[in-house]
Design a protein around this motif. Sequence first.
Motif, PDB file in Angstrom:
ATOM      1  N   SER A   5      45.102  49.280  37.493  1.00 21.95           N
ATOM      2  CA  SER A   5      45.210  48.000  38.201  1.00 21.95           C
ATOM      3  C   SER A   5      43.903  47.233  38.174  1.00 21.95           C
ATOM      4  O   SER A   5      43.861  46.057  38.511  1.00 21.95           O
ATOM      5  CB  SER A   5      45.637  48.238  39.650  1.00 21.95           C
ATOM      6  OG  SER A   5      44.707  49.073  40.317  1.00 21.95           O
ATOM      7  N   ALA A   6      42.821  47.909  37.756  1.00 19.66           N
ATOM      8  CA  ALA A   6      41.534  47.206  37.659  1.00 19.66           C
ATOM      9  C   ALA A   6      41.553  46.122  36.597  1.00 19.66           C
ATOM     10  O   ALA A   6      40.755  45.199  36.629  1.00 19.66           O
ATOM     11  CB  ALA A   6      40.424  48.197  37.350  1.00 19.66           C
ATOM     12  N   LEU A   7      42.481  46.232  35.621  1.00 21.79           N
ATOM     13  CA  LEU A   7      42.567  45.199  34.583  1.00 21.79           C
ATOM     14  C   LEU A   7      43.390  44.045  35.126  1.00 21.79           C
ATOM     15  O   LEU A   7      44.551  43.874  34.826  1.00 21.79           O
ATOM     16  CB  LEU A   7      43.202  45.779  33.313  1.00 21.79           C
ATOM     17  CG  LEU A   7      42.430  46.933  32.675  1.00 21.79           C
ATOM     18  CD1 LEU A   7      43.110  47.352  31.384  1.00 21.79           C
ATOM     19  CD2 LEU A   7      41.009  46.525  32.390  1.00 21.79           C
ATOM     20  N   ARG A   8      42.767  43.235  35.952  1.00 17.88           N
ATOM     21  CA  ARG A   8      43.504  42.226  36.705  1.00 17.88           C
ATOM     22  C   ARG A   8      43.732  40.972  35.873  1.00 17.88           C
ATOM     23  O   ARG A   8      42.917  40.603  35.035  1.00 17.88           O
ATOM     24  CB  ARG A   8      42.713  41.854  37.971  1.00 17.88           C
ATOM     25  CG  ARG A   8      42.441  43.033  38.889  1.00 17.88           C
ATOM     26  CD  ARG A   8      41.745  42.560  40.159  1.00 17.88           C
ATOM     27  NE  ARG A   8      40.496  41.883  39.855  1.00 17.88           N
ATOM     28  CZ  ARG A   8      39.337  42.505  39.723  1.00 17.88           C
ATOM     29  NH1 ARG A   8      39.260  43.805  39.809  1.00 17.88           N
ATOM     30  NH2 ARG A   8      38.236  41.818  39.478  1.00 17.88           N
ATOM     31  N   SER A   9      44.810  40.263  36.187  1.00 19.26           N
ATOM     32  CA  SER A   9      45.129  39.043  35.459  1.00 19.26           C
ATOM     33  C   SER A   9      44.247  37.876  35.871  1.00 19.26           C
ATOM     34  O   SER A   9      44.263  36.841  35.229  1.00 19.26           O
ATOM     35  CB  SER A   9      46.603  38.677  35.688  1.00 19.26           C
ATOM     36  OG  SER A   9      47.434  39.658  35.142  1.00 19.26           O
ATOM     37  N   LEU A 112      54.274  49.355  34.932  1.00 18.54           N
ATOM     38  CA  LEU A 112      52.957  49.894  35.273  1.00 18.54           C
ATOM     39  C   LEU A 112      51.984  48.808  35.710  1.00 18.54           C
ATOM     40  O   LEU A 112      51.073  49.073  36.507  1.00 18.54           O
ATOM     41  CB  LEU A 112      52.380  50.640  34.060  1.00 18.54           C
ATOM     42  CG  LEU A 112      53.082  51.950  33.696  1.00 18.54           C
ATOM     43  CD1 LEU A 112      52.620  52.431  32.324  1.00 18.54           C
ATOM     44  CD2 LEU A 112      52.806  53.022  34.753  1.00 18.54           C
ATOM     45  N   ALA A 113      52.141  47.595  35.193  1.00 26.32           N
ATOM     46  CA  ALA A 113      51.206  46.499  35.503  1.00 26.32           C
ATOM     47  C   ALA A 113      51.986  45.193  35.605  1.00 26.32           C
ATOM     48  O   ALA A 113      51.940  44.359  34.699  1.00 26.32           O
ATOM     49  CB  ALA A 113      50.128  46.408  34.431  1.00 26.32           C
ATOM     50  N   PRO A 114      52.735  45.006  36.699  1.00 30.07           N
ATOM     51  CA  PRO A 114      53.676  43.883  36.779  1.00 30.07           C
ATOM     52  C   PRO A 114      53.051  42.499  36.752  1.00 30.07           C
ATOM     53  O   PRO A 114      53.746  41.524  36.461  1.00 30.07           O
ATOM     54  CB  PRO A 114      54.405  44.130  38.106  1.00 30.07           C
ATOM     55  CG  PRO A 114      53.530  45.060  38.873  1.00 30.07           C
ATOM     56  CD  PRO A 114      52.817  45.899  37.862  1.00 30.07           C
ATOM     57  N   SER A 115      51.746  42.392  37.023  1.00 30.11           N
ATOM     58  CA  SER A 115      51.118  41.069  37.003  1.00 30.11           C
ATOM     59  C   SER A 115      50.140  40.911  35.846  1.00 30.11           C
ATOM     60  O   SER A 115      49.413  39.916  35.799  1.00 30.11           O
ATOM     61  CB  SER A 115      50.386  40.814  38.326  1.00 30.11           C
ATOM     62  OG  SER A 115      49.305  41.719  38.479  1.00 30.11           O
ATOM     63  N   ASN A 116      50.141  41.853  34.904  1.00 31.51           N
ATOM     64  CA  ASN A 116      49.193  41.766  33.792  1.00 31.51           C
ATOM     65  C   ASN A 116      49.763  40.914  32.668  1.00 31.51           C
ATOM     66  O   ASN A 116      50.890  41.118  32.210  1.00 31.51           O
ATOM     67  CB  ASN A 116      48.855  43.158  33.267  1.00 31.51           C
ATOM     68  CG  ASN A 116      47.816  43.089  32.168  1.00 31.51           C
ATOM     69  OD1 ASN A 116      48.160  42.947  31.006  1.00 31.51           O
ATOM     70  ND2 ASN A 116      46.547  43.146  32.544  1.00 31.51           N
ATOM     71  N   ALA A 117      48.967  39.973  32.188  1.00 36.38           N
ATOM     72  CA  ALA A 117      49.439  39.005  31.196  1.00 36.38           C
ATOM     73  C   ALA A 117      49.780  39.654  29.861  1.00 36.38           C
ATOM     74  O   ALA A 117      50.729  39.225  29.182  1.00 36.38           O
ATOM     75  CB  ALA A 117      48.393  37.915  30.999  1.00 36.38           C
TER      76      ALA A 117
END
Length: 283
Positions: A5-9, A112-117
Amino acid sequence: AWSFSALRSDHPNSHATDLERVALREHSALSLQALNLAEQAQGMMFPVFDFERQRLAHGMFRHAISLDDKFFGGYAGASQTLVILGLFNPDKNASARQLREAAELAERAVELAPSNAWAIAANAQGLAGLHEYPAAIKRAQLALDLAPNDGHVLDLVGMAAILANDPELAAMASDPERTRNGPGRFGSRNVWGVSQLMLGKYENAIEAFSGAAAAGAPISAPSLLFQAVAHDQLGEKDKSEALLLEMRSTWPDFPAAFVVDVVFHDGTSLKREILRILEADQQ
């Protein structure tokens, strides 16, 4: 579970900062290795029609999944390469299987990352590969809004838009004036050229493809084909014929009609014109 989650959008792009890499290393050496591997492979997507390159990148993404099966990037990358391999697989049954699997991989990335572009853009491309065009465009637009300067996200958005017959969105994502961040090579010049061809802006399309060599981008059979089409539409038959001759002599096995059939929608005037030009060239 570690979800990356650290890879934020809300970052300038979807790639990890030095501090995030330190955090990952403290969590797990394998997690950091998976991230590094995926970022290396992410920069290998172009040229799209180098299928051995696609297979190599796909294997790297699969290895990233094996290193950390909670890292969305392995799934997003495996999906984006498998869409390309599936779309241009002449075996229809194998193609359908690959495209379904690609869509499933992208869905897992979004879980796994619902807000990652990157995950959302891969999801858009996967949906486009399954001909679910309205859903693909909705996801592509969301990815663009989340990461308007991530070069790899923009490439996926552009490709999804082309497959979904939305040249305006493809042009927005590949606009030469847009700032792009991220490692490796971007395909924005090619996406821009195709979008301009679809929009009937033939001078722009010629400029995009003819300037590839000067910009350090590879010259490919499709780039010559699309230049030829643009010159033909401008009434410049001699230039068109010369480019088609170069394409045939340099890449004699390039399945031009098959590629056109995959990329462009049935019933569009552009697809009819390209197939007409190819048919006339073979006579």
